[in-house]
Design an enzyme around this catalytic site. Structure first.
Site, PDB file in Angstrom:
ATOM      1  N   GLY A  65       0.996  -1.145  -0.032  1.00  0.00           N
ATOM      2  CA  GLY A  65       0.193  -0.143  -0.065  1.00  0.00           C
ATOM      3  C   GLY A  65       0.570   0.829  -0.131  1.00  0.00           C
ATOM      4  CD  GLU A  99      12.213  -0.812   4.339  1.00  0.00           C
ATOM      5  OE1 GLU A  99      12.631  -0.997   4.034  1.00  0.00           O
ATOM      6  OE2 GLU A  99      11.036  -1.895   3.629  1.00  0.00           O
TER       7      GLU A  99
END
Length: 178
Positions: A65, A99
């Site tokens: 997503g 990340e």
């Protein structure tokens, strides 16, 4: 990996059990799946596991997503080391960029050890966000409701990572400095 490099990652093997109480993984691997999962990163993952280094690698089955999954965020937080494998298409993934932001946050707040790997890319392209990195970021900025604060975080995190001592793999030649 040389013996010195292996020692750096597994130097706390005697205290690994006590560290696992606060850390779920020894290593978190951040990478662009479609580019390196079945070659460089897959081989790195296997090599780490063969040496008894408990490594998190995302699963193809994780729900995709726009937002990074809570599973990945938790895995980053619960790792002692993060290895970021930069490749040419790394910056095209909002997940990868999110990340990197989380990894930098954990480096600063939790003392997580972080090592960038530059796989067939020049570290200065990451540091200065030029060429393919600049093009990828420009595509995000074209989106009508894109959060420019998020972009600032991405840019800052990539710059910080590219300034860390890392490893450079280019055209079959490697310099691996863990």
């Amino acid at each position: 990996m040389s013996a010195v490099e292996e020692e750096d990652i597994s130097s706390s093997s005697t205290s690994r059990c006590s560290q696992r109480q606060t850390r779920t993984y020894d290593v978190f691997l951040s990478f662009r799946g479609e580019d390196t999962r079945y070659n460089f990163t897959g081989n790195l993952y296997n090599a780490l596991n063969q040496r008894g280094i408990y490594t998190f690698i995302d699963d193809d089955k994780l729900k995709r997503g726009d937002e990074i999954s809570p599973t990945l965020l938790k895995a980053i937080e619960e790792s002692r080391v993060s290895i970021v494998v930069f490749c040419e298409n790394y910056a095209t993934s909002s997940w990868c960029l999110d990340e990197v932001v989380k990894i930098i946050d954990c480096m600063k707040s939790k003392g997580q050890w972080v090592r960038p790997v530059f796989y067939k890319v020049d570290p200065s392209d990451i540091r200065h966000q030029r060429r393919f990195v600049g093009e990828a970021l420009a595509e995000f900025e074209k989106k009508p409701d894109f959060d420019m604060e998020r972009m600032k975080k991405w840019r800052s995190a990539m710059n910080e990572l590219a300034n860390l001592s890392g490893s450079h793999f280019k055209d079959g030649y490697k310099v691996f400095l863990l």
